[in-house]
Scaffold this motif. Structure first.
Motif, PDB file in Angstrom:
ATOM      1  N   GLU A 246       0.801  -1.220   0.000  1.00 43.66           N
ATOM      2  CA  GLU A 246       0.000   0.000   0.000  1.00 43.66           C
ATOM      3  C   GLU A 246       0.841   1.281   0.000  1.00 43.66           C
ATOM      4  O   GLU A 246       0.331   2.358  -0.288  1.00 43.66           O
ATOM      5  CB  GLU A 246      -0.924   0.007   1.230  1.00 43.66           C
ATOM      6  N   LYS A 247       2.143   1.169   0.299  1.00 49.55           N
ATOM      7  CA  LYS A 247       3.000   2.353   0.288  1.00 49.55           C
ATOM      8  C   LYS A 247       3.409   2.752  -1.121  1.00 49.55           C
ATOM      9  O   LYS A 247       3.925   3.845  -1.338  1.00 49.55           O
ATOM     10  CB  LYS A 247       4.249   2.096   1.140  1.00 49.55           C
ATOM     11  N   GLN A 248       3.204   1.840  -2.077  1.00 49.74           N
ATOM     12  CA  GLN A 248       3.567   2.104  -3.460  1.00 49.74           C
ATOM     13  C   GLN A 248       2.317   2.434  -4.279  1.00 49.74           C
ATOM     14  O   GLN A 248       1.224   1.968  -3.990  1.00 49.74           O
ATOM     15  CB  GLN A 248       4.264   0.885  -4.067  1.00 49.74           C
ATOM     16  N   GLY A 249       2.527   3.239  -5.301  1.00 48.40           N
ATOM     17  CA  GLY A 249       1.423   3.585  -6.178  1.00 48.40           C
ATOM     18  C   GLY A 249       1.398   2.703  -7.407  1.00 48.40           C
ATOM     19  O   GLY A 249       1.952   1.608  -7.419  1.00 48.40           O
ATOM     20  N   SER A 250       0.760   3.187  -8.468  1.00 47.39           N
ATOM     21  CA  SER A 250       0.570   2.397  -9.677  1.00 47.39           C
ATOM     22  C   SER A 250       1.106   3.139 -10.890  1.00 47.39           C
ATOM     23  O   SER A 250       1.365   4.339 -10.853  1.00 47.39           O
ATOM     24  CB  SER A 250      -0.919   2.082  -9.861  1.00 47.39           C
ATOM     25  N   THR A 251       1.242   2.398 -11.993  1.00 49.70           N
ATOM     26  CA  THR A 251       1.806   2.941 -13.220  1.00 49.70           C
ATOM     27  C   THR A 251       1.078   2.354 -14.428  1.00 49.70           C
ATOM     28  O   THR A 251       0.407   1.330 -14.323  1.00 49.70           O
ATOM     29  CB  THR A 251       3.306   2.613 -13.345  1.00 49.70           C
TER      30      THR A 251
END
Length: 742
Positions: A246-251
């Motif tokens: 959850e600490k990372q976003g998306s691309t």
């Protein structure tokens, strides 16, 4: 996963480290044995220094012991250093070589091993022989995986010997599954009203493929695909916090072209940071009608190698980068849309041509020439022609991976391999064909103890730890591996939505259910399968249990495994039989979700389509707990469909489980469950129609209607964890079992 190296030490036999501070203790500095490149090289050990005093017999023995024990432990420490956990590919290769060299030493001389003399360095820097020490690395027993390292020191006529018993390990990294839908085939595809909560990928890197998104297709997560994407009729990609971390976003990553003909939205719920909130297009971006990227406070950067912005409306919050690419892509950009705004900066490595008003709130940097500079609405001092672009930090173009297909093993391997590092279910599968397992659903229906089965179990319905007795009833109970045959169960007793419990336990082991080729059930059957797993919990963090439930294709016993391809690194096979399945209104649930999703009135029925979940139920597919929601454990329901298999599921079918079918066709044209509440990590809720909860990995994939696919990771104890074979990512280490002093 890298195995954490550990020392399991027998303290009674451990060399006495507390004596190290006494005069005469050996200060061993380094061991280079692990650097040997072949079995024929002699191990080299650095010199050590000692303080010399007059000795008596007791001291001679003590000094010999201390020298041998500290030399041995330094050797073991060097092994630990050389096999320390790492994620660096170069270091992993060295890690592997270190263990291989150790095994070569041990297996020399028919397992008697290799003996090396040790020299020491006196305190004055000169070579000084204070006795003799040897290190012997040999096999312990018949397997080179078990090694004994012996140090023997003779000092002034007194000899002491110590040994370390170690077990070498080469452990495959478990496969990680991050995509809700993953397409493995080399053909393009079109998706109409496809909705995904989680990530989606097309991982075959064959060039020239075209994917199409139409009619409100939406992805709430990352999107990766090799090929080109054509977009029309309002698709949405919402970059959300990763469901895995959850600490990372998306691309968004597209290896070739993106062509937007009619309205495409790419937005985010996270503030931009390096590593996520970007769109990376390997070749050209073309727009002809309405594209928006990012929103106020939620920047999304866009990278491409050529841009042609036309038609109506282009709005972006974030930076726009046009960098040179391979071949004909020179980093040129044309902006000619009616209404185009970049709330950020524009970077063009080639030439910039502006034919209609372009608003840029930041700066414009162009390496080549600018045509139509007067049409750029931007502070004049912020427009830079002939600029040198740093391409560093935020401005660095993200890399498109050469390949995302890491699969080594296929369902055929799980069905037929005798290697327990690959599969744990081949015996159950082959039993269907060698005559040792002839059970079908009818077998259980003939046993009255499994018919009209009532189950009452304390369940924590609130997440507070307080358990409430929950009763659920089933028309039939399955307790071991069997075949679901075409002629199973009579309609009068088992038609019209029978509920069937599959009960996995320590006594049942893995339950493998073979779907007989040609199995077809229309809507009048509408069975509901509920899989309950009460085998031992292996991991309290994930909830993974020792055994799993597998639904497998009827691919036959003529499958031949032809080894690993030396070029692709993938397992080869042949002989998979053709299988076709058609299900209308089939539902498969995990028990722990099922008893929370429905109220007592629904659970008390042995027949009937369950219908919509109760309104208070909220499914949580994220990696964090959210108040008022239910977060399922990793799924222990696995669908393994081999090559030449086709699944067609229609009309309100629903699957809770993971499909591993990289050479099969999976078509889920279904509305699934209506009215399912799904939360994100921030507590934001959506009410959706849902046709699958798990992951779907298929050669090709078909969908219809507006149903959602929601992410849940497969169990780490299932055979799916071996599918990627730890490609370039095994852990090579050791366990120190004990020390001995002879």
């Amino acid at each position: 996963m890298i195995i954490k190296l550990r020392k399991v030490v027998n303290m009674e036999n451990t060399p006495k480290r507390k004596q190290r501070n006494k005069p005469g203790v050996v200060l061993f500095t380094a061991v280079a044995v692990m650097l040997m490149l072949s079995i024929l090289l002699t191990a080299t050990v650095s010199y050590v220094s000692v303080n010399r005093t007059k000795t008596n017999d007791n001291y001679k023995s003590k000094q010999a012991y201390l020298t041998a024990s500290s030399t041995l432990e330094s050797f073991i420490n060097q092994i630990q250093t050389d096999t320390a956990p790492t994620n660096d590919p170069t270091a992993k290769a060295q890690q592997k070589k270190a263990i291989e060299n150790l095994k070569k030493l041990a297996s020399a001389n028919s397992g008697k091993g290799t003996t090396t003399n040790v020299s020491y360095n006196g305190g004055n820097g000169k070579s000084d022989n204070i006795g003799t020490t040897t290190i012997t690395v040999a096999q312990e027993g018949t397997s080179v995986a078990n090694i004994v390292v012996t140090c023997e020191t003779t000092y002034l006529g007194k000899t002491e010997q110590v040994a370390a018993h170690i077990s070498t390990q080469s452990v495959t990294k478990p496969a990680d599954y991050t995509n809700t839908i993953e397409l493995v085939g080399n053909g393009g595809a079109g998706y109409d009203n496809l909705n995904v909560i989680g990530d989606m990928a097309g991982i075959n890197n064959t060039t020239g493929k075209v994917y199409r998104f139409t009619n409100n297709t939406s992805i709430y997560g990352s999107y990766l695909m090799y090929g080109s994407l054509e977009v029309s009729t309002q698709p949405l990609i919402m970059l959300k916090p990763s469901l895995v971390d959850e600490k990372q976003g998306s691309t968004v990553t597209i290896s070739e072209n993106l062509d937007v003909s009619n309205e495409f939205h790419i937005n985010s719920t996270m503030a931009r940071a390096d590593g996520y909130n970007y769109v990376n297009i390997g070749q050209k971006l073309s727009t002809s009608n309405h594209m928006d990227v990012g929103s106020s406070g939620f920047d999304v950067d866009l990278f491409c190698c050529e841009a042609n912005i036309g038609g109506n409306d282009y709005t972006q919050y974030g930076n726009f980068y046009v960098y040179k690419g391979a071949g004909a892509y020179k980093g040129d950009a044309t902006f000619g849309a009616n209404g185009q705004t970049i709330n950020g900066s524009l970077y063009v490595e080639g030439d910039l041509n502006v034919t209609k008003s372009l608003k840029v709130t930041g700066s414009v940097y162009v390496t080549g020439t600018i045509t139509g500079k007067d049409k750029i609405v931007c502070q004049a001092s912020n427009i830079h022609e002939g600029a040198v672009l740093s391409k560093a930090g935020r401005d660095a173009k993200p890399q498109i991976p050469v390949s995302a297909d890491a699969y080594v093993y296929y369902p055929e391997d799980f069905f037929m391999s005798s290697d327990t590092n690959v599969t744990t279910i081949s015996d159950q599968y082959q039993a269907f064909y060698d005559g040792s397992n002839t059970k079908t659903f009818n077998t259980f229906a003939s046993d009255w103890t499994n018919v009209d089965y009532t189950l009452t179990e304390p369940i924590d319905l609130t997440g507070t730890g307080a358990k409430t007795p929950v009763t659920s009833r089933y028309k039939l109970r399955i307790t071991s591996s069997c075949t679901w045959a075409k002629n199973d169960l009579d309609f009068n007793n088992y038609g019209n939505g029978s509920r069937i419990l599959v009960d996995v336990s320590d006594s049942s082991g893995d339950i493998v259910i073979r779907l007989q080729d040609g199995l077809s059930l229309n809507a009048s059957w509408s069975p509901t399968i509920v899989v309950r797993n009460r085998s031992t919990i292996i991991d309290t963090t994930t909830g993974d249990r020792k055994y799993n439930c597998y639904f497998v294709s009827d691919s036959g016993s003529a499958i031949t495994l032809n080894g690993i391809d030396s070029v692709t690194g993938k397992s080869k096979h042949s002989g998979s039989g053709t299988c076709n399945y058609n299900f209308d209104c089939l539902k498969i649930f995990d028990y722990d979700t099922y008893v929370r999703m429905y109220d007592a009135g629904t659970l008390n029925n042995t027949k009937g389509i369950p219908g919509a979940p109760q309104s208070s139920f909220v499914l949580n597919p994220t990696s964090v707990d959210v108040a008022g929601s239910y977060r399922p454990s990793n799924s222990s329901i696995i669908f393994l469909f081999a090559e030449n298999t086709t699944l067609n599921a229609t009309n309100n079918s629903f699957f809770q489980g993971s499909f591993y079918s990289p050479e099969a066709m999976v078509n889920i044209a279904t509305s699934g469950l209506s009215g399912l509440n799904v939360t994100d990590s921030a507590g934001g809720k959506m009410t959706v129609q849902c046709c699958a909860v798990g992951v779907v990995i298929a050669n090709s994939f078909g969908n219809a209607n507006t149903a959602f696919y929601v992410y849940t990771k497969p169990s780490t104890t299932s055979v799916m964890q071996n599918a990627k074979g730890g490609k370039d990512d095994s852990a090579f280490g050791y366990t120190l079992d004990r020390y001995d002093h002879y």
